[in-house]
Design a protein around this motif. Structure first.
Motif, short mmCIF file in Angstrom:
data_model
loop_
_atom_site.label_atom_id
_atom_site.label_comp_id
_atom_site.label_asym_id
_atom_site.label_seq_id
_atom_site.Cartn_x
_atom_site.Cartn_y
_atom_site.Cartn_z
N MET A 4 8.17 57.73 -27.84
CA MET A 4 9.50 57.91 -27.23
C MET A 4 10.55 57.13 -28.02
O MET A 4 10.25 56.19 -28.74
CB MET A 4 9.48 57.40 -25.78
N THR A 5 11.78 57.55 -27.80
CA THR A 5 12.88 56.84 -28.43
C THR A 5 13.09 55.51 -27.73
O THR A 5 12.56 55.24 -26.64
CB THR A 5 14.16 57.68 -28.33
N MET A 6 13.87 54.65 -28.35
CA MET A 6 14.17 53.33 -27.78
C MET A 6 14.85 53.46 -26.42
O MET A 6 14.55 52.69 -25.49
CB MET A 6 15.04 52.55 -28.76
N ARG A 7 15.73 54.41 -26.30
CA ARG A 7 16.46 54.59 -25.05
C ARG A 7 15.51 55.01 -23.94
O ARG A 7 15.59 54.52 -22.81
CB ARG A 7 17.56 55.63 -25.25
N GLU A 8 14.58 55.96 -24.27
CA GLU A 8 13.64 56.44 -23.26
C GLU A 8 12.71 55.32 -22.83
O GLU A 8 12.40 55.16 -21.63
CB GLU A 8 12.83 57.61 -23.84
N ARG A 9 12.25 54.53 -23.81
CA ARG A 9 11.35 53.43 -23.45
C ARG A 9 12.07 52.40 -22.57
O ARG A 9 11.49 51.82 -21.66
CB ARG A 9 10.81 52.78 -24.73
N ALA A 10 13.37 52.19 -22.89
CA ALA A 10 14.14 51.24 -22.08
C ALA A 10 14.28 51.73 -20.65
O ALA A 10 14.14 50.97 -19.68
CB ALA A 10 15.52 51.01 -22.71
N LEU A 11 14.57 53.00 -20.48
CA LEU A 11 14.72 53.57 -19.14
C LEU A 11 13.41 53.47 -18.35
O LEU A 11 13.39 53.14 -17.17
CB LEU A 11 15.18 55.04 -19.24
N ILE A 12 12.30 53.79 -19.03
CA ILE A 12 11.00 53.73 -18.35
C ILE A 12 10.68 52.27 -17.97
O ILE A 12 10.17 52.00 -16.88
CB ILE A 12 9.90 54.32 -19.25
N SER A 13 11.02 51.33 -18.84
CA SER A 13 10.75 49.91 -18.55
C SER A 13 11.56 49.44 -17.35
O SER A 13 11.06 48.71 -16.46
CB SER A 13 11.08 49.05 -19.76
N VAL A 14 12.84 49.87 -17.33
CA VAL A 14 13.69 49.49 -16.19
C VAL A 14 13.15 50.09 -14.90
O VAL A 14 13.10 49.44 -13.85
CB VAL A 14 15.14 49.93 -16.44
N ALA A 15 12.71 51.36 -14.97
CA ALA A 15 12.18 52.02 -13.78
C ALA A 15 10.92 51.33 -13.31
O ALA A 15 10.70 51.12 -12.11
CB ALA A 15 11.91 53.49 -14.08
N ALA A 16 10.05 50.96 -14.27
CA ALA A 16 8.80 50.27 -13.91
C ALA A 16 9.10 48.93 -13.27
O ALA A 16 8.46 48.51 -12.29
CB ALA A 16 7.93 50.10 -15.14
#
Length: 222
Positions: free
Chosen positions: A20-32
């Motif tokens: 995933m892109t950096m932005r997608e990984r950041a969103l998933i991390s925030v959601a987690a």
């Protein structure tokens, strides 16, 4: 509860996450992280908060009960405190009276010396004849006996009045001189009665009743 980990699945999801892109990984991390915080709040924080509130309510109730109990005790002790204050005031006043009585008695002639002092003063006078000299019944200065019909007996307490009766004969001038001598002696006495009777002129008979104070109710003298 046994949890079996499928490493192939973990690697699969890890590969996807890495792809995933950096932005997608950041969103998933925030959601987690949000899910973890939500679970933390539901599993741990909410029960702790509820327990804290319950304990605080219990403490508030105990504090209210203690306050009410203290107020009730204060109201119940009101008459007692008033009575204690009155007793303290009465004791202070009694102490003042005792001091005054002690000062007064200190200047009075001691009962056991009263008869002799009266004789000594009489011997210094001329023209007087001693007819009689006797002690009269001792009485308390303040009558604390129980009222009539009251079965409770009250013991007499001092100070006590010690009366003495002296009867002398002589002419008027000698009697007056004797009375002045009694008044000017270093000891103090109370004058109760003075009766003058002319037996045959110029001889007069005078009956003098005087008294002194003492804390003892026993006559010593005459």
């Amino acid at each position: 509860m046994n949890i079996q980990l499928d490493m192939s699945q973990i690697y699969k999801y890890a590969s996807k996450f890495d792809a995933m892109t950096m932005r997608e990984r950041a969103l998933i991390s925030v959601a987690a992280l949000g899910v973890l915080l939500l679970l933390w709040n539901m599993v741990l924080m909410q029960p702790l908060t509820a327990r804290e509130k319950a304990l605080q309510d219990e403490l508030d109730g105990i504090s209210t009960d203690m306050s009410n109990t203290a107020q009730a005790m204060e109201e119940a002790m009101g008459p007692t405190n008033t009575a204690l204050a009155q007793i303290k005031t009465a004791q202070s006043e009694l102490a003042d009276i005792d001091n005054q009585l002690s000062t007064t008695i200190a200047g009075m002639i001691p009962p056991q010396h009263m008869a002799q002092v009266v004789r000594d003063v009489l011997q210094q006078q001329h023209g007087l004849t001693l007819i009689s000299l006797r002690n009269l019944p001792v009485t308390p200065l303040v009558d604390t006996s129980a009222p009539a019909g009251n079965a409770v007996s009250t013991q007499k307490s001092g100070p006590f009045v010690h009366p003495l009766e002296v009867v002398v004969e002589g002419n008027y001038a000698d009697i007056v001189a004797y009375l002045k001598a009694l008044e000017t002696m270093k000891w103090h006495v109370y004058w109760n009665e003075l009766e003058l009777e002319t037996k045959h002129y110029p001889v007069n008979r005078v009956r003098i009743e005087m008294s002194t104070l003492s804390l003892d109710d026993t006559w010593m003298g005459v």
